[in-house]
Design a protein around this motif. Structure first.
Motif, PDB file in Angstrom:
ATOM      1  N   ALA A  68      38.100 -36.316  19.885  1.00  0.00           N
ATOM      2  CA  ALA A  68      39.056 -35.281  20.270  1.00  0.00           C
ATOM      3  C   ALA A  68      38.896 -34.951  21.751  1.00  0.00           C
ATOM      4  O   ALA A  68      37.779 -34.837  22.259  1.00  0.00           O
ATOM      5  CB  ALA A  68      38.841 -34.027  19.425  1.00  0.00           C
TER       6      ALA A  68
ATOM      7  N   ARG B  11      40.370 -25.575  15.543  1.00  0.00           N
ATOM      8  CA  ARG B  11      39.591 -26.665  16.137  1.00  0.00           C
ATOM      9  C   ARG B  11      38.104 -26.495  15.903  1.00  0.00           C
ATOM     10  O   ARG B  11      37.374 -27.472  15.780  1.00  0.00           O
ATOM     11  CB  ARG B  11      39.874 -26.735  17.640  1.00  0.00           C
ATOM     12  CG  ARG B  11      39.035 -27.767  18.380  1.00  0.00           C
ATOM     13  CD  ARG B  11      39.318 -27.760  19.865  1.00  0.00           C
ATOM     14  NE  ARG B  11      40.659 -28.185  20.170  1.00  0.00           N
ATOM     15  CZ  ARG B  11      41.151 -28.267  21.406  1.00  0.00           C
ATOM     16  NH1 ARG B  11      40.383 -27.922  22.432  1.00  0.00           N
ATOM     17  NH2 ARG B  11      42.379 -28.661  21.621  1.00  0.00           N
ATOM     18  N   GLU B  12      37.652 -25.244  15.838  1.00  0.00           N
ATOM     19  CA  GLU B  12      36.224 -24.977  15.789  1.00  0.00           C
ATOM     20  C   GLU B  12      35.882 -24.123  14.579  1.00  0.00           C
ATOM     21  O   GLU B  12      36.722 -23.403  14.040  1.00  0.00           O
ATOM     22  CB  GLU B  12      35.791 -24.274  17.083  1.00  0.00           C
ATOM     23  CG  GLU B  12      34.292 -24.229  17.336  1.00  0.00           C
ATOM     24  CD  GLU B  12      33.623 -25.584  17.185  1.00  0.00           C
ATOM     25  OE1 GLU B  12      33.104 -25.834  16.079  1.00  0.00           O
ATOM     26  OE2 GLU B  12      33.600 -26.371  18.139  1.00  0.00           O
TER      27      GLU B  12
END
Length: 429
Positions: A419, A133-134
């Motif tokens: 998101a 995600r990051e």
């Protein structure tokens, strides 16, 4: 399949069999690729050179030199393998994570060139960028692949670009700037007499909150917001500064308006008939707006060093900042006690080739026609945007991820997919 691919695949099969199976499904034939030559040669994909066509090795060494001598490093994009080789030459490197930004492109390179030297190195870990995600630090992102990133990697690409541009963007808000210093001095008397934004915290615990931005999709919701605002026991209505006037023109009075930008003037926040709305601002606000505002005024800071000296003289609470007024507006909704927060007009894009609701194209910044970048909308389709909007989206998504106890809702599929939000069944369009 080419001999080169099968040779590379044999190495990958031993180390990452599941990833190899995924790579095999990629459509490398969809890419428009050609060899371009100079003093050396490289691949060109859709007009974008993957590397220098003169000296790939020297270019890779320059890229590697920009990274610190850390035991763990990350490379986004695989290129032709040159940067990986340069970094693996470091004796102190213990782990090199290589993140695939375009699966089809990676497959094409495997078909054309031997990559086994770096693939076989036990210090290398290979993964798809979209699987995390990051972003991970420290990193180098290959410039060509930031342009060529596929749809699955779009959000990681946006985070990489935002991180890369951070220092450059912040230069505009240096405390050494003459214009910034003059504005802070002009606003200081107002900071001294106005309410601390902390007085608003926890005053609406458990109340539903609507946060209204100025994206084009807001125009779809004026009627519904007018009905809601006129009702009893309605949600708390917080808007960003550029949404205030469009809302008022449609007979909607927000409870609070948030403003952080020194370029916001009485044109955006007129004093007339403002007595029913609370203004929450940061100390770059236009003094003429503050002087004329008829409602209550509350002031707060961000963590920016721009406010450091003033913050020491006149302490006030902080609100989250991420480059756009949407960030402190959402943070205010949370700090006031909201547990269900619904976003209107938070598009971070130009759906329908419009820039903002209630304003002419280009009134609040660049025109939609000059947009050269994209994000994925709520339908999974590309929609035009600009770089700073993508950065603001990244920061909002990070904020939402840090508040798992809050339910966040979006109201439009035409703007950027955010998101961490769900689409509000009563409002989504």
């Amino acid at each position: 399949m080419s001999d080169s691919f099968e040779h590379n695949a044999a190495v990958m099969e031993k180390r990452w069999p599941a990833l190899l199976a995924r790579v095999r499904t990629e459509d490398s034939g969809s890419l428009s690729a050609q060899l371009v030559e100079g003093l050396g040669a490289t691949l060109e994909i859709a007009g974008i050179q993957l590397t220098s066509r003169h000296d790939r090795t020297r270019e890779a060494r320059l890229q590697a030199d920009s990274l610190p001598e850390e035991p763990v490093l990350h490379v986004y994009g695989c290129g032709l393998g040159d940067l990986q080789q340069a970094l693996l030459a470091r004796p102190g490197l213990q782990r090199l994570y290589v993140h695939i930004l375009n699966g089809a492109l990676f497959k094409l390179v495997l078909q054309l060139l031997e990559q086994d030297a770096w693939l076989a190195d036990p210090r290398v870990e290979l993964l798809y960028a979209s699987d995390l995600r990051e972003i991970q630090l420290p990193f180098f992102a290959l410039p060509a692949e930031l342009v060529l990133a596929d749809d699955d990697s779009a959000k990681i690409r946006d985070r990489l670009i935002s991180e890369t541009h951070l220092a450059f963007n912040n230069r505009l808000f240096s405390a050494d700037s003459t214009a910034i210093g003059e504005r802070l001095a002009a606003v200081e008397p107002w900071v001294a007499i106005d309410h601390d934004v902390a007085e608003l915290f926890d005053t609406c615990t458990g109340r539903e909150v609507f946060v209204v931005a100025t994206g084009p999709s807001l125009e779809q919701h004026f009627s519904a917001l007018h009905t809601v605002a006129a009702g009893t026991d309605r949600p708390l209505l917080i808007c960003v500064d550029t949404a205030y006037l469009p809302l008022r023109r449609h007979g909607i009075r927000p409870d609070l308006v948030v403003s952080i930008d020194q370029r916001i003037s009485t044109r955006h926040l007129p004093a007339q008939d403002s007595e029913g709305t609370t203004l929450v601002y940061m100390p770059l606000a236009d003094p003429q707006v503050l002087e004329g505002w008829q409602g209550s005024r509350y002031v707060g800071y961000s963590a920016s060093p721009v406010f450091q000296a003033l913050r020491q003289r006149l302490p006030r609470a902080q609100l989250h900042a991420g480059g756009s007024v949407i960030h402190p507006a959402v943070d205010l909704a949370v700090r006031m006690g909201g547990k269900r927060i619904t976003l209107f007009g938070a598009d971070f894009a130009f759906p329908g080739s419009r820039t903002h609701a209630g304003w002419q194209d280009g009134d609040l910044g660049p025109q939609a026609g000059v947009a050269r970048h994209w994000v994925l909308d709520g339908h999974g389709q590309r929609v035009k945007t600009q770089l700073n909007f993508r950065s603001y989206l990244c920061e909002l998504e990070r904020y939402i991820a840090s508040r798992p106890e809050i339910a966040f809702f979006n109201t439009s599929r035409s703007g950027a997919m955010i998101a961490g939000t769900a689409f509000h069944a009563d409002f989504v369009q």
